[in-house]
Every structure is written in C-alpha cells, then in structure tokens.
Design an enzyme around this catalytic site. Sequence first.
Site: not given
Ligand code: A3P
Length: 309
Positions: A66, A70
Amino acid sequence: MAGLLGSVFLLVLQTYAAPPEFIQVWPSASTSGPGLLANETVTPSLVPPPGTSKHTPHSIIIGVRKGGTRALLEMLDIHPEVAAAATEVHFFDWDENYSKGLEWYRELMPYSYPHQITIEKTPGYFTSPLAPARIRAMNSSIRLLLILRDPAERVISDYTQVYFNRLENHKPVQAIEDMLVRNGALNTRYKAIQRSLYDVHMRNWLLHFPLEQIHIVDGDTLIRDPLPELQKVERFLELPPRIVASNFYFNQTKGFYCIRSDGRERCLHESKGRPHPPVNSTVLQQLRSYFRQHNRNFYRLVGRTFNWH
Ligand code: A3P
C-alpha cells in the site's frame, strides 16, 4: 457524526467491485479460442519476439504494501529501457514458490530486449523475514526499490484493502476502530500496524544489504508530484533520463496522476486510490504517537527524514 461518516463510507465502499490487482502484459501460456477443437490450444507466449529473452530481475520493488508500489512500477514502465513483470511473484517469501527454483522464477519474468532491465514488484518482501537473505543469495548486487508512505496513512489504506477483499468474498467486516483498539488500548498486534514499523523491517534488510543498494521512494511525494521521484529512480538504476513531465496528467475524477505514454492515456485500476474511512481522532492520535519513535529510529537508520506525522 463519525458514525454517519462511517455509514457513508461503507455505502461508498459497497458500490465498488475490486477485482484482484493484475495487469496482463503478456499473453497467457495457453489459450483456446473460437474455431479450435475443445482440447486444442494455441501457445502464443512460446514464440517470444525476436531478440528478446527472460532474466531474473535487475531490480525489485520490495514494498511496502500500500505504499504506491503499483504506481511506481507502472510509471517506471514508461521508460523504454524497462521491462516490468506482470504479476507479483512471491518467490522469495513463500517457501512453496522458492522450492521451485530460480528457473521457475525466471520463466515468470517478461521477455526483454538486451538494452532493457527487468523489474518486478512483490510488496510483501519488505516485511518478510526470509526475503532479504534469499534475494542476496540470488544477486548480491541487485538494486532494491522501497516505496514508503506515512505509516498511519498506510495502516488505513491496508485496512481499506482488506475491507474490500472481505466484502468481495462475502466475509464479515469490522469498523477500523475495532481493529485498531483492543481493551481500550492500541492493538499493536494488528498486522496492519506491524507492517508500518518501518524501522523494524529495515533493520532486517540492512543486515543483508548496504543502504546504498536500497533506494527509498517517498510515496506521499509520488502521489502529489510523480516526476521528481521517478527521475531519482532513473538515476539510481543508472537509466538514461527518459521519463518526462508530459508522461503524466492529473485526472480530476480519479484525484490522482495518470500515465500518458506511447500515445495512450491510462489511470491505475479503481482499487488504487480508494476513499479511506474516517477514523476517530483520538484513535488516530494514538496511532500516530505510537509510530513517532519508530519513525525517528527509521530516519536515523536511513540518514534522511520524511514528512510523516
Ligand atoms: P489508496 O488506495 O489507499 O489511496 P499499492 O500499489 O502499493 O497497493 O499502493 C496503493 C496506493 O498507491 C494507493 O493507496 C494510492 O494512494 C497510491 N498511489 C500513488 N500514486 C497513485 C496514482 N497515480 N494512482 C492511484 N493510486 C496511487
């Protein structure tokens, strides 16, 4: 009021259907299709593009879950010299996968051209006691990427992800306060809290890798302004600077930056950037104060500070 906001949050959440995170960048090994006999298959991935091959990664995004892993991988994939793996592999932290051997791992990597580097992400590695030694045994000079964000925000994001997964699987869900508090005190055994103890996990990595081999991406900055963070990663990976401002545009509806590359525009999956539940302010303060000393320890370990509350 908090109760009302909570119900609104639950309503918002229930309108979402969040399929598992998965981006297919390469055809599956075996596909049957119209015009084929029932047991007849075609095997498109057995014919790699000429001049390509598979490699174990030159770099791994090790977490944190999180943290924005990604977004980081997708944004790095803009770079023409990066080949990003399609799936999270869990090779180094799951014994049943590790026992299949490096050849199995390599097969799961994307085909890449000789001028490209392969990058995969498995966010569970950062908190895995096994991963650092195993990764080192594979490649002691590998470059590791770690994306972190405010540890309390990360807990809420972690809760939200589990909440959605449980809803999807028709399992009962609990309010966030019920997870964070046990018998009137902060429930420090809650896994989401433990995963945010960055100093504890980092110490384990530093037993196996020098700090110079672990580049930390500020996940909060990546959300607000992705380009500078990506430029730092390009330098760390010794890639020529190819990612530019026009590769990003802010999508008002999503509330996040999205990607423009190869004439295409795309945002991350709807499971990325979800609304978070409101959290009781006293509980949130307890959570933040619990992390304070851990954060200081972490700053000392890595020789830099972050804007964590
Ligand atoms: P939230 O959904 O809680 O806001 P991971 O890919 O490690 O699971 O992380 C998910 C998080 O990436 C999301 O958490 C979001 O805040 C963050 N994030 C960073 N850049 C982003 C983007 N461009 N679009 C969507 N989420 C993004």
